[in-house]
Motif scaffolding. Sequence first.
Motif, PDB file in Angstrom:
ATOM      1  N   UNK A  62      -0.337  11.065   2.657  1.00 42.79           N
ATOM      2  CA  UNK A  62      -1.233  10.676   3.745  1.00 42.79           C
ATOM      3  C   UNK A  62      -2.205   9.603   3.276  1.00 42.79           C
ATOM      4  N   UNK A  63      -2.646   9.704   2.020  1.00 37.17           N
ATOM      5  CA  UNK A  63      -3.568   8.706   1.476  1.00 37.17           C
ATOM      6  C   UNK A  63      -2.945   7.314   1.504  1.00 37.17           C
ATOM      7  N   UNK A  64      -1.639   7.223   1.209  1.00 38.27           N
ATOM      8  CA  UNK A  64      -0.953   5.934   1.223  1.00 38.27           C
ATOM      9  C   UNK A  64      -0.880   5.368   2.636  1.00 38.27           C
ATOM     10  N   UNK A  65      -0.622   6.212   3.616  1.00 38.22           N
ATOM     11  CA  UNK A  65      -0.536   5.765   5.010  1.00 38.22           C
ATOM     12  C   UNK A  65      -1.886   5.254   5.507  1.00 38.22           C
ATOM     13  N   UNK A  66      -2.956   5.937   5.135  1.00 36.97           N
ATOM     14  CA  UNK A  66      -4.291   5.503   5.551  1.00 36.97           C
ATOM     15  C   UNK A  66      -4.674   4.225   4.804  1.00 36.97           C
ATOM     16  N   UNK A  90       0.833  -1.214   0.000  1.00 38.53           N
ATOM     17  CA  UNK A  90       0.000   0.000   0.000  1.00 38.53           C
ATOM     18  C   UNK A  90       0.863   1.258   0.000  1.00 38.53           C
ATOM     19  N   UNK A  91       2.085   1.137   0.489  1.00 38.22           N
ATOM     20  CA  UNK A  91       3.043   2.242   0.437  1.00 38.22           C
ATOM     21  C   UNK A  91       3.839   2.225  -0.863  1.00 38.22           C
ATOM     22  N   UNK A  92       4.096   1.023  -1.383  1.00 33.86           N
ATOM     23  CA  UNK A  92       4.980   0.882  -2.530  1.00 33.86           C
ATOM     24  C   UNK A  92       4.420   1.505  -3.801  1.00 33.86           C
ATOM     25  N   UNK A  93       3.115   1.431  -4.019  1.00 36.41           N
ATOM     26  CA  UNK A  93       2.535   2.008  -5.225  1.00 36.41           C
ATOM     27  C   UNK A  93       2.793   3.504  -5.309  1.00 36.41           C
ATOM     28  N   UNK A  94       2.600   4.200  -4.198  1.00 38.28           N
ATOM     29  CA  UNK A  94       2.875   5.638  -4.167  1.00 38.28           C
ATOM     30  C   UNK A  94       4.363   5.901  -4.321  1.00 38.28           C
TER      31      UNK A  94
END
Length: 312
Positions: free
Chosen positions: A186-190, A173-177
């Motif tokens: 922030x969207x990636x963290x959520x 979920x972090x890697x795509x960003x």
Amino acid sequence: MIDATARVADATHNNWVDTRAPVWSRPYLRLSRFDRPIGSWLLLMPCWWSAALAAGVAGDLRQLPGTVVLFFIGAFVMRGAGCTWNDITDRNLDGRVERTRSRPIPSGQVTISQAVAFLVCQALIGLIVLLQFNRFAILTGIASLVIVAVYPFMKRITYWPQVVLGLAFSWGALMGFAVILARIDAAALVLYAGSIAWVIGYDTIYAHQDREDDALIGIKSTALLFGERTKPALVMFYGLAVALLGLAFVLAGAGLAAFVGLAMFAAHLARQILRIDIRDSALCLKLFRSNRDAGLILFASLVVDAALRAAV
């Protein structure tokens, strides 16, 4: 003599490893769970969600196809490496659990030294995939290895190993960003937090297959912790997952298509909760595996949303 053709107890029926792969390769493919690929798909889903959501933020789909392919290869290879590491560390425990005693190491199909060599080979392939990305994404990917390394030991010390699994399995979920935007919003963290809640839910369902053996040998899990309260726990974690994913979409400026997909994803999870019977191991496995379809529905909606945003 060890029978390299003997299938693993929870392998998918008539899978290609047991029926078509060369006999010499089967123990290694089983170590990587290619006879049971559902875990690789579940590891892949947050990667694809994140890539599609980040492409929507960028308003540009040009990087998305290549990123999707590389994430697919990386997820299957690194899940294989993680499972090999898990089987090495759990070799003495797996032989005492009915579902896992047929795995390659406890059944004698693969030696520890062979498993370690295979682990190194898989890690090198994963590194090659990771090096195709930007420097920020490479460092982000490397940071996940600490969580992967400690996960197998968590079930020995806490009833919440599913949280650590969530930290590892949701890293995508972090890697795509990181890959598409070279940053973590922030969207990636959520999105990451929402994926963790999803993983805790579906892996609790999975863990109910082994709860009796686990209790006997001292292995801990949320399945044992929740017991008869599993349905309310799933309502909490699946509900939290949907809420956090929705917030991530809002923060990323996603449109209607993403939220339609989220509603379908939520309905899929609700159906799992309604159907689950923790005493039915076969049903638990079926519901666990169905999360791949839920994840693919959400991914498809995010791709549509990204395409619509790029077309504006």
